[in-house]
Design a protein around this motif. Sequence first.
Motif, PDB file in Angstrom:
ATOM      1  N   ALA A  19       0.834  -1.213   0.000  1.00  0.00           N
ATOM      2  CA  ALA A  19       0.000   0.000   0.000  1.00  0.00           C
ATOM      3  C   ALA A  19       0.866   1.260   0.000  1.00  0.00           C
ATOM      4  O   ALA A  19       0.573   2.231  -0.705  1.00  0.00           O
ATOM      5  CB  ALA A  19      -0.939   0.000   1.198  1.00  0.00           C
ATOM      6  N   ALA A  20       1.938   1.247   0.762  1.00  0.00           N
ATOM      7  CA  ALA A  20       2.830   2.405   0.802  1.00  0.00           C
ATOM      8  C   ALA A  20       3.563   2.571  -0.531  1.00  0.00           C
ATOM      9  O   ALA A  20       3.783   3.694  -0.994  1.00  0.00           O
ATOM     10  CB  ALA A  20       3.827   2.258   1.947  1.00  0.00           C
ATOM     11  N   ALA A  21       3.928   1.463  -1.159  1.00  0.00           N
ATOM     12  CA  ALA A  21       4.597   1.525  -2.460  1.00  0.00           C
ATOM     13  C   ALA A  21       3.660   2.114  -3.514  1.00  0.00           C
ATOM     14  O   ALA A  21       4.072   2.930  -4.340  1.00  0.00           O
ATOM     15  CB  ALA A  21       5.072   0.137  -2.874  1.00  0.00           C
ATOM     16  N   HIS A  22       2.388   1.717  -3.480  1.00  0.00           N
ATOM     17  CA  HIS A  22       1.400   2.295  -4.401  1.00  0.00           C
ATOM     18  C   HIS A  22       1.300   3.805  -4.187  1.00  0.00           C
ATOM     19  O   HIS A  22       1.267   4.580  -5.143  1.00  0.00           O
ATOM     20  CB  HIS A  22       0.021   1.653  -4.192  1.00  0.00           C
ATOM     21  N   CYS A  23       1.254   4.216  -2.941  1.00  0.00           N
ATOM     22  CA  CYS A  23       1.160   5.641  -2.609  1.00  0.00           C
ATOM     23  C   CYS A  23       2.390   6.390  -3.125  1.00  0.00           C
ATOM     24  O   CYS A  23       2.275   7.465  -3.708  1.00  0.00           O
ATOM     25  CB  CYS A  23       1.009   5.802  -1.100  1.00  0.00           C
ATOM     26  N   LEU A  24       3.564   5.816  -2.931  1.00  0.00           N
ATOM     27  CA  LEU A  24       4.805   6.428  -3.400  1.00  0.00           C
ATOM     28  C   LEU A  24       4.777   6.637  -4.913  1.00  0.00           C
ATOM     29  O   LEU A  24       5.113   7.710  -5.413  1.00  0.00           O
ATOM     30  CB  LEU A  24       5.996   5.549  -3.009  1.00  0.00           C
ATOM     31  N   LEU A  25       4.360   5.617  -5.644  1.00  0.00           N
ATOM     32  CA  LEU A  25       4.311   5.735  -7.101  1.00  0.00           C
ATOM     33  C   LEU A  25       3.267   6.746  -7.554  1.00  0.00           C
ATOM     34  O   LEU A  25       3.485   7.485  -8.515  1.00  0.00           O
ATOM     35  CB  LEU A  25       4.039   4.369  -7.734  1.00  0.00           C
TER      36      LEU A  25
END
Length: 159
Positions: A19-25
């Motif tokens: 979820a954090a990786a999606h937010c970062l992208l």
Amino acid sequence: MPSLLWEALGWLALLLPRAAAHCLLRIAYGGPYKKPKPRRADVLGAERAEMYARYWTTTYPIGASLHPISLFRILGSTLNYERLGLPVLALANPADRVNAFTATAAAVARLPRGELEVVLDSENTHVIAGDIFAPGSNERMVRRTLEFATRAAGVSHFP
């Protein structure tokens, strides 16, 4: 050589929870979707512009890029290229601004059964085969790929 931003984002996307990786992208790309610029008829020609509008993907979900990012990061840091017996054909243009040609060439050179086809005759430096963006190199790329596949499969000809 990939940019420092790409290097940092690639590792962060791999190491962060999903979820954090999606937010970062999403932050890096300005939203949940990437929308390529429409191709104008005066650039592609009327027929190819119509094909682009009809067949080309116009919206990419940014989250879908997590899988290849993870794959590239993991393989790039763990794969023993010299021991990989799989035949690999890489088609690349040195002027491509999306994929690093020098990294591609270096990786292919380490593969025992790797072959690099340098494509300089394509109308597009990134999309190097296909009737829409690269009609000039499409037939040659298809022939080269079929030749490679038949040789790699150990058959004398392709039906």
